[in-house]
Design an enzyme around this catalytic site. Structure first.
Site, short mmCIF file in Angstrom:
data_model
loop_
_atom_site.label_atom_id
_atom_site.label_comp_id
_atom_site.label_asym_id
_atom_site.label_seq_id
_atom_site.Cartn_x
_atom_site.Cartn_y
_atom_site.Cartn_z
N ALA A 183 34.39 21.75 -15.05
CA ALA A 183 33.03 22.11 -14.63
C ALA A 183 32.04 21.78 -15.74
O ALA A 183 30.95 21.25 -15.48
CB ALA A 183 32.96 23.59 -14.27
N ASP A 184 32.39 22.08 -16.97
CA ASP A 184 31.55 21.72 -18.11
C ASP A 184 31.40 20.20 -18.23
O ASP A 184 30.30 19.69 -18.42
CB ASP A 184 32.17 22.24 -19.41
CG ASP A 184 31.71 23.64 -19.75
OD1 ASP A 184 30.60 24.03 -19.33
OD2 ASP A 184 32.44 24.36 -20.45
N VAL A 185 32.52 19.49 -18.15
CA VAL A 185 32.48 18.04 -18.34
C VAL A 185 31.65 17.37 -17.25
O VAL A 185 30.82 16.49 -17.54
CB VAL A 185 33.91 17.47 -18.36
CG1 VAL A 185 33.88 15.94 -18.34
CG2 VAL A 185 34.65 17.96 -19.61
N GLY A 188 28.07 17.89 -17.81
CA GLY A 188 27.60 16.97 -18.84
C GLY A 188 27.36 15.57 -18.30
O GLY A 188 26.41 14.88 -18.71
#
Length: 405
Positions: A183-185, A188
């Site tokens: 989810a973070d990647v 980004g």
């Protein structure tokens, strides 16, 4: 560290200055990618905490000469091609320093809690009013609006709230997160795309803008076919382990010595698959002729394939199916993947010089983008905390000269 020289090709974003007020993974993923493409990225880190939270998310760490490494593997995954400057924005001196960088920056990216930068005069409204051509990207757990705007968000929470965990894991098992902070990647990645689009608009019109992006919004957006499956049917998707909801057979099967991936994407591939293993009876079975048939009869077909594969080793299955152009493959460990001949040929692992470390270099995952004219470069290893503060003035001056040139 590796640096620009007359022999280093210029990246597509050469001359672009990015002020990075983000930490952990989503924002740093975006700014690392911008740095890989040639942008100058100045990462602001809080001296009260020792910098980015992930510096202490180890072991493992890269060993440094002083024996006090703050280069955790997690931190190094998203922080190459950046300069580190320590600044406490809660002080006038620190906030003024950051504003002086922002005055020259093309892009500001931050992941503070919505409203968290207002009192320092570093929020988007203030900086964009001072610099109408500034591209300012805010990343948060739930976004700048909505009932949850003030709720803190980490990757695991986003995966849970956004639905992906309900789809991940064994059919009869508990909800499961994806093995990395996806989810973070992905947030980004969306941030990078948004920033590049906003820069194109700025170059065409002179007008900057604010980008509001959240982990949860990003995660919901990449529910992809499972999300639209629900929207089209009002039926909640279920966990199927490695199986595909819309294609059969598209799964992981046990073999005599391990497991194999089979990805039969159409009916002609299925016929070739059956013929390769002498299972024309399956190919001619009315229950399995078309993909909709195979979806309706997933259980008996899966059972038949599992029984067939019991007599074969993984490598043999892959070889037989490759010969008849049916997608299949092994399941590598991380070590096997990164040491494979394909990974080596494609530069999926890179060594970047770093005299701070006892090895003199660090090994990192390579950028997958391959450009014919403006290749990705690995100019700087992930920096130690605040290692570039004394060179900040010179760095900004050189960047100004390069832009004018």
């Amino acid at each position: 560290m590796m640096a620009h020289s007359e022999h280093t090709p210029k990246g597509a974003l050469d001359g672009l200055l990015v002020l990075d007020l983000s930490r952990i993974l989503a924002g740093p993923t975006a700014t690392q990618l911008l740095g890989d493409l040639g942008a100058t990225v100045i990462k602001i880190e809080n001296p009260k905490t020792g910098g980015d939270d992930t510096r202490s998310w180890g072991p493992p760490y890269a060993e440094t000469h002083d024996g006090k490494s703050d280069l955790s593997a997690y931190y190094m995954a998203a922080n190459r091609n950046k300069y580190s400057v320590g600044a406490d924005i809660s002080t006038k001196e620190g906030a003024d320093l950051v504003r002086s960088i922002a005055a020259q920056a093309d892009v500001v990216i931050e992941n503070y809690k919505p409203g968290g930068l207002d009192k320092y005069g570093l929020d988007h409204a203030t900086l964009c009013a001072e610099r109408p051509d500034l591209v300012y990207c805010s990343i948060s757990g739930f976004g700048q609006t909505g009932p949850n705007r003030s709720v803190l968000g980490y990757d695991l929470m986003a995966q849970g709230y956004g639905g992906i965990m309900s789809l991940t894991g064994a059919a009869e098992g508990p909800p499961m997160k994806v093995g990395v902070g996806i989810a973070d990647v992905m947030c980004g990645m969306y941030a990078t795309i948004g920033i590049l689009a906003a820069l194109r608009h700025r170059d065409a019109t002179g007008e900057g803008q604010h980008i509001d992006l959240s982990l949860v919004d990003s995660q919901m957006a990449w529910l992809i076919n499972e999300g639209t499956n629900f929207l089209a049917s009002d039926k909640a998707p279920i966990r199927r382990g490695n199986a595909h909801p819309n294609i059969v057979p598209y799964d992981v099967f046990p073999t005599s010595d391990g497991h194999v991936i089979i990805a039969v994407g159409n009916d002609s591939q299925f016929q070739r698959f059956c013929k390769a293993f002498g299972r024309e009876d399956l190919g001619g079975d009315a229950r399995f002729v078309t993909n909709p048939d195979r979806i309706a009869n997933r259980v008996p077909l899966t059972k038949a394939i599992t029984e067939t594969f019991e007599a074969y080793e993984t490598a043999k299955i892959v070889s037989m199916l490759t010969e008849v152009n049916v997608p299949s493959g092994p399941i590598h460990t991380v070590a096997e993947a990164l040491s494979s001949d394909q990974a080596i040929a494609r530069g999926n692992v890179v060594a970047v010089e770093n005299p701070e470390t006892t090895a003199g270099k660090v090994r990192l995952l390579g950028n997958p983008l391959k450009f014919s004219k403006t290749p990705v470069t690995y100019r700087r290893a992930p920096p130690r905390f605040d290692q570039d503060k004394n060179r900040l003035s010179d760095l900004l001056a050189r960047l100004t000269v390069r832009r004018k040139g």
